[in-house]
Design a protein around this motif. Structure first.
Motif, PDB file in Angstrom:
ATOM      1  N   PRO A  49       0.826  -1.203   0.000  1.00 23.35           N
ATOM      2  CA  PRO A  49       0.000   0.000   0.000  1.00 23.35           C
ATOM      3  C   PRO A  49       0.861   1.254   0.000  1.00 23.35           C
ATOM      4  O   PRO A  49       1.910   1.303   0.624  1.00 23.35           O
ATOM      5  N   VAL A  50       0.394   2.263  -0.713  1.00 23.80           N
ATOM      6  CA  VAL A  50       1.084   3.543  -0.796  1.00 23.80           C
ATOM      7  C   VAL A  50       0.173   4.583  -0.159  1.00 23.80           C
ATOM      8  O   VAL A  50      -0.933   4.809  -0.629  1.00 23.80           O
ATOM      9  N   ILE A  51       0.629   5.185   0.917  1.00 24.90           N
ATOM     10  CA  ILE A  51      -0.146   6.229   1.577  1.00 24.90           C
ATOM     11  C   ILE A  51       0.262   7.556   0.938  1.00 24.90           C
ATOM     12  O   ILE A  51       1.428   7.932   0.981  1.00 24.90           O
ATOM     13  N   PRO A  52      -0.698   8.267   0.321  1.00 27.25           N
ATOM     14  CA  PRO A  52      -0.348   9.504  -0.377  1.00 27.25           C
ATOM     15  C   PRO A  52       0.034  10.626   0.584  1.00 27.25           C
ATOM     16  O   PRO A  52      -0.608  10.794   1.616  1.00 27.25           O
ATOM     17  N   PRO A  53       1.074  11.396   0.256  1.00 26.12           N
ATOM     18  CA  PRO A  53       1.439  12.546   1.082  1.00 26.12           C
ATOM     19  C   PRO A  53       0.537  13.732   0.737  1.00 26.12           C
ATOM     20  O   PRO A  53       0.604  14.273  -0.356  1.00 26.12           O
ATOM     21  N   VAL A  54      -0.310  14.112   1.649  1.00 25.39           N
ATOM     22  CA  VAL A  54      -1.285  15.184   1.400  1.00 25.39           C
ATOM     23  C   VAL A  54      -0.919  16.382   2.258  1.00 25.39           C
ATOM     24  O   VAL A  54      -0.643  16.240   3.444  1.00 25.39           O
ATOM     25  N   ALA A 117      -9.889  12.786  -4.975  1.00 25.26           N
ATOM     26  CA  ALA A 117      -9.192  13.921  -5.583  1.00 25.26           C
ATOM     27  C   ALA A 117      -7.750  13.573  -5.920  1.00 25.26           C
ATOM     28  O   ALA A 117      -7.120  12.753  -5.261  1.00 25.26           O
ATOM     29  N   ARG A 118      -7.240  14.245  -6.936  1.00 24.58           N
ATOM     30  CA  ARG A 118      -5.839  14.101  -7.329  1.00 24.58           C
ATOM     31  C   ARG A 118      -4.966  14.778  -6.270  1.00 24.58           C
ATOM     32  O   ARG A 118      -5.201  15.925  -5.905  1.00 24.58           O
ATOM     33  N   VAL A 119      -3.968  14.070  -5.742  1.00 25.64           N
ATOM     34  CA  VAL A 119      -3.115  14.595  -4.677  1.00 25.64           C
ATOM     35  C   VAL A 119      -2.414  15.871  -5.127  1.00 25.64           C
ATOM     36  O   VAL A 119      -2.311  16.830  -4.371  1.00 25.64           O
ATOM     37  N   ALA A 120      -1.952  15.903  -6.364  1.00 22.39           N
ATOM     38  CA  ALA A 120      -1.237  17.082  -6.873  1.00 22.39           C
ATOM     39  C   ALA A 120      -2.126  18.320  -6.910  1.00 22.39           C
ATOM     40  O   ALA A 120      -1.622  19.442  -6.882  1.00 22.39           O
ATOM     41  N   ALA A 121      -3.438  18.149  -6.940  1.00 21.64           N
ATOM     42  CA  ALA A 121      -4.358  19.287  -7.020  1.00 21.64           C
ATOM     43  C   ALA A 121      -4.772  19.801  -5.652  1.00 21.64           C
ATOM     44  O   ALA A 121      -5.386  20.853  -5.555  1.00 21.64           O
TER      45      ALA A 121
END
Length: 131
Positions: A49-54, A117-121
């Motif tokens: 699993p990859v936890i997104p950096p938000v 949502a897209r993390v980059a946005a």
């Protein structure tokens, strides 16, 4: 159990196992390939699993374009109530589930909605960005 109780994949795996055992017993040192290249090989790889950096948290306001969130019907201003990395771990760190209150063009609170949502946005909304 007989051969008619097995699926084609189980039969194939048993044949591969028998061929490997025979090759080892014969001492040839050469083994048949484990499985054909392609999607079957990719499915066997354990997925981490990859936890997104938000960079946003509860209480922040974000502005999302139509292309920045799934199932979009236009631009969206959202006051974040909760970020859900536990639900987002299977999107390769590129998408994250956030829950929030939609903010209308008149700055009034709208409906509660979960958004993929897209993390980059996900950037904080400044007054100059959000209108």
């Amino acid at each position: 159990m007989n051969v008619f109780d097995l699926s084609p994949a189980q039969i194939r795996n048993r044949l591969i196992l028998r061929a490997r055992r025979a090759a080892l017993a014969a001492g040839t040192g050469r083994q048949p390939p484990a499985r054909p290249h392609g999607h079957a090989e990719a499915a066997a790889v354990a997925r981490l699993p990859v936890i997104p950096p938000v960079s946003v948290a509860a209480g922040d306001v974000v502005q999302l374009a139509k292309s920045d969130y799934r199932y979009a019907d236009g631009p969206l201003r959202l006051r974040i109530v909760r970020v859900r990395p536990d639900l987002s771990e299977w999107y390769d760190g590129e998408w994250v589930w956030v829950e929030g209150i939609e903010i209308g063009p008149d700055d009034q609170d709208g409906v509660f909605r979960p958004v993929l949502a897209r993390v980059a946005a996900l950037r904080l909304c400044r007054r100059t960005d959000c209108g």
